[in-house]
Design an enzyme around this catalytic site. Structure first.
Site, PDB file in Angstrom:
ATOM      1  N   GLY A   1      -0.997  37.912  91.179  1.00 30.83           N
ATOM      2  CA  GLY A   1       0.440  37.743  90.890  1.00 30.83           C
ATOM      3  C   GLY A   1       1.280  39.043  91.232  1.00 30.83           C
ATOM      4  O   GLY A   1       2.441  39.041  91.489  1.00 30.83           O
ATOM      5  N   PHE A   2       0.652  40.292  91.409  1.00 31.06           N
ATOM      6  CA  PHE A   2       1.119  41.344  91.295  1.00 31.06           C
ATOM      7  C   PHE A   2       1.916  41.627  92.762  1.00 31.06           C
ATOM      8  O   PHE A   2       3.135  42.140  92.970  1.00 31.06           O
ATOM      9  CB  PHE A   2       0.087  42.515  91.606  1.00 31.06           C
ATOM     10  CG  PHE A   2       0.815  44.132  91.400  1.00 31.06           C
ATOM     11  CD1 PHE A   2       1.323  44.531  90.172  1.00 31.06           C
ATOM     12  CD2 PHE A   2       0.684  44.746  92.582  1.00 31.06           C
ATOM     13  CE1 PHE A   2       1.782  45.802  90.382  1.00 31.06           C
ATOM     14  CE2 PHE A   2       1.263  45.926  92.723  1.00 31.06           C
ATOM     15  CZ  PHE A   2       1.644  46.615  91.408  1.00 31.06           C
TER      16      PHE A   2
ATOM     17  N   PRO B   1      -5.533  36.156  96.549  1.00 31.00           N
ATOM     18  CA  PRO B   1      -4.819  36.814  97.599  1.00 31.00           C
ATOM     19  C   PRO B   1      -3.506  37.241  97.333  1.00 31.00           C
ATOM     20  O   PRO B   1      -3.175  38.216  98.245  1.00 31.00           O
ATOM     21  CB  PRO B   1      -4.628  35.424  98.804  1.00 31.00           C
ATOM     22  CG  PRO B   1      -4.451  34.380  97.592  1.00 31.00           C
ATOM     23  CD  PRO B   1      -5.240  34.601  96.443  1.00 31.00           C
ATOM     24  N   LEU B   2      -2.913  37.047  96.359  1.00 34.30           N
ATOM     25  CA  LEU B   2      -1.584  37.674  96.008  1.00 34.30           C
ATOM     26  C   LEU B   2      -1.765  38.719  94.677  1.00 34.30           C
ATOM     27  O   LEU B   2      -0.918  39.091  93.915  1.00 34.30           O
ATOM     28  CB  LEU B   2      -0.639  36.603  95.207  1.00 34.30           C
ATOM     29  CG  LEU B   2      -0.391  35.522  96.400  1.00 34.30           C
ATOM     30  CD1 LEU B   2       0.718  34.603  95.886  1.00 34.30           C
ATOM     31  CD2 LEU B   2       0.312  36.399  97.582  1.00 34.30           C
ATOM     32  N   GLY B   3      -3.054  39.133  94.518  1.00 29.84           N
ATOM     33  CA  GLY B   3      -3.095  40.515  93.389  1.00 29.84           C
ATOM     34  C   GLY B   3      -3.256  39.747  92.114  1.00 29.84           C
ATOM     35  O   GLY B   3      -2.526  40.660  91.355  1.00 29.84           O
TER      36      GLY B   3
ATOM     37  N   TYR C   1     -13.851  26.727  84.200  1.00 27.03           N
ATOM     38  CA  TYR C   1     -12.383  26.768  83.929  1.00 27.03           C
ATOM     39  C   TYR C   1     -12.225  25.963  82.744  1.00 27.03           C
ATOM     40  O   TYR C   1     -11.949  24.563  83.103  1.00 27.03           O
ATOM     41  CB  TYR C   1     -11.755  26.620  85.228  1.00 27.03           C
ATOM     42  CG  TYR C   1     -12.006  27.593  86.357  1.00 27.03           C
ATOM     43  CD1 TYR C   1     -12.281  28.710  86.145  1.00 27.03           C
ATOM     44  CD2 TYR C   1     -11.456  27.257  87.624  1.00 27.03           C
ATOM     45  CE1 TYR C   1     -12.541  29.639  87.124  1.00 27.03           C
ATOM     46  CE2 TYR C   1     -11.678  28.009  88.656  1.00 27.03           C
ATOM     47  CZ  TYR C   1     -12.486  29.270  88.457  1.00 27.03           C
ATOM     48  OH  TYR C   1     -12.435  30.058  89.746  1.00 27.03           O
TER      49      TYR C   1
ATOM     50  N   HIS D   1     -21.058  30.602  91.817  1.00 30.39           N
ATOM     51  CA  HIS D   1     -19.878  31.356  91.166  1.00 30.39           C
ATOM     52  C   HIS D   1     -20.088  32.764  90.946  1.00 30.39           C
ATOM     53  O   HIS D   1     -19.272  33.642  91.274  1.00 30.39           O
ATOM     54  CB  HIS D   1     -19.455  30.814  89.607  1.00 30.39           C
ATOM     55  CG  HIS D   1     -17.964  31.031  89.455  1.00 30.39           C
ATOM     56  ND1 HIS D   1     -17.411  30.053  88.750  1.00 30.39           N
ATOM     57  CD2 HIS D   1     -17.184  31.881  89.548  1.00 30.39           C
ATOM     58  CE1 HIS D   1     -16.105  30.477  88.560  1.00 30.39           C
ATOM     59  NE2 HIS D   1     -16.014  31.533  89.401  1.00 30.39           N
TER      60      HIS D   1
END
Length: 323
Positions: free
Chosen positions: A206-207, A202-204, A56, A122
């Site tokens: 941001g979706f 876990p929130l797709g 990253y 990774h």
């Protein structure tokens, strides 16, 4: 914040993925001070599990985390990942023992610590037997540089082979209301072997927050602009998922993001999602999901949702996922 166990490693039930503070997402890298304040607030709230990786940036994200946890090292569980940066000159993934030994020393220096609590591969290196990789990781555990080891995006067969060499504390992979393919083989294997699960995205991406109904507002370099689930007709088709999540959220008196996280936590012990954010308000919203309890009917309705339309990554990126 409640805690859970990842193969014997105690972490907060909700962690913090810090990748987006430095790379890939809209606004990444714009305000390091804001990101550090968010990490500090996370620690204050009892969010102990911080997840980063050498790739990253590359390297910038680990340096950021290292600055943020200075003076607070004993309050956090530091997780980082290796294998997508070669330290031997190879092209592509590199999980050879020589590369791992160089990678861990670099991560320790950037994080400003003498040990990594959870060290993940990774991506599975197709050119290095997993037994060889885990053998090298086991040596790092013996040396005290690493406390626990894990894999990321590994298939059930690879997980079993790795665990036979040295116990895995956790496997990190994408898991959410729009990505559930691991429920067929990977999750049962983790349950059988006593290995924890760290769901990333876990929130797709941001979706599932309900705030993304088009690509408007995303930076030109935001990787979601080329993600199959966010492009073409797929984005429109996938709105049905977040609309159902929003309906449940209205019943609970919560936000869609909190419901999506509460659903994950309801899947059982040993699951510790790492939603990512740069913002304190989002961090506080996500952390509050730890106290939300969904009814059996609400969980059943969410379980009945069909997965998202479109692959979760581009064809090139999906090729790196171990099956």
């Amino acid at each position: 914040m409640h805690s859970t166990s990842l193969g014997g490693l105690t972490v907060s039930r909700i962690g913090l993925g810090v990748m987006g503070m430095s790379a890939f997402y809209t606004g990444a890298g714009r305000d390091a001070a804001e990101s550090i304040r968010t990490i500090h607030r996370a620690v204050d709230l009892g969010v102990s599990h911080l997840d980063t990786a050498e790739v990253y940036g590359p390297f910038l994200n680990e340096e950021l985390v290292g600055r943020a946890v200075r003076g607070r090292r004993d309050q956090v569980v530091l997780a980082t990942k290796f294998g997508l940066v070669s330290h031997t000159g190879r092209r592509g993934p590199d999980s050879t023992p020589a590369s791992i030994r160089a990678a861990v020393d670099g991560s320790l220096l950037r994080l400003g610590t003498d040990h990594i609590d959870l060290y993940h591969q990774h991506r599975v290196d197709p050119d290095t037997p997993i037994e060889e990789t885990v053998g090298a990781l086991s040596e790092l555990v013996t040396a005290g540089k690493v406390r626990h080891i894990g894999l990321s995006e590994a298939g059930a067969g690879t997980i079993r082979r790795a665990h036979a060499v040295h116990p895995l504390a956790a496997v990190q992979t994408e898991y959410s209301l729009w990505t559930r393919d691991l429920e067929t083989e990977v999750l049962p294997a983790l349950r059988e072997l006593g290995i924890g699960l760290v769901p990333y995205a876990p929130l797709g991406h941001g979706f599932l927050t309900g705030d993304i109904r088009s690509l408007d507002g995303l930076d030109a370099t935001d990787w979601r602009r080329t993600n199959p689930r966010f492009t073409g007709d797929n984005l429109t088709r996938n709105l049905r998922i977040v609309d159902e999540v929003r309906e449940v959220a209205g019943e609970v008196g919560a936000t869609p993001a909190q419901v999506a996280l509460a659903w994950l936590l309801a899947q059982g012990e040993g699951i510790a999602p790492i939603p990512g954010t740069r913002r304190i308000d989002r961090l506080e919203e996500n952390s509050a999901a730890d106290d939300i309890r969904l009814t059996a009917d609400q969980i059943a309705r969410l379980n009945a949702l069909t997965p998202a339309s479109g692959d979760r990554h581009t064809e090139a990126d999906m090729a790196t996922v171990d099956r």
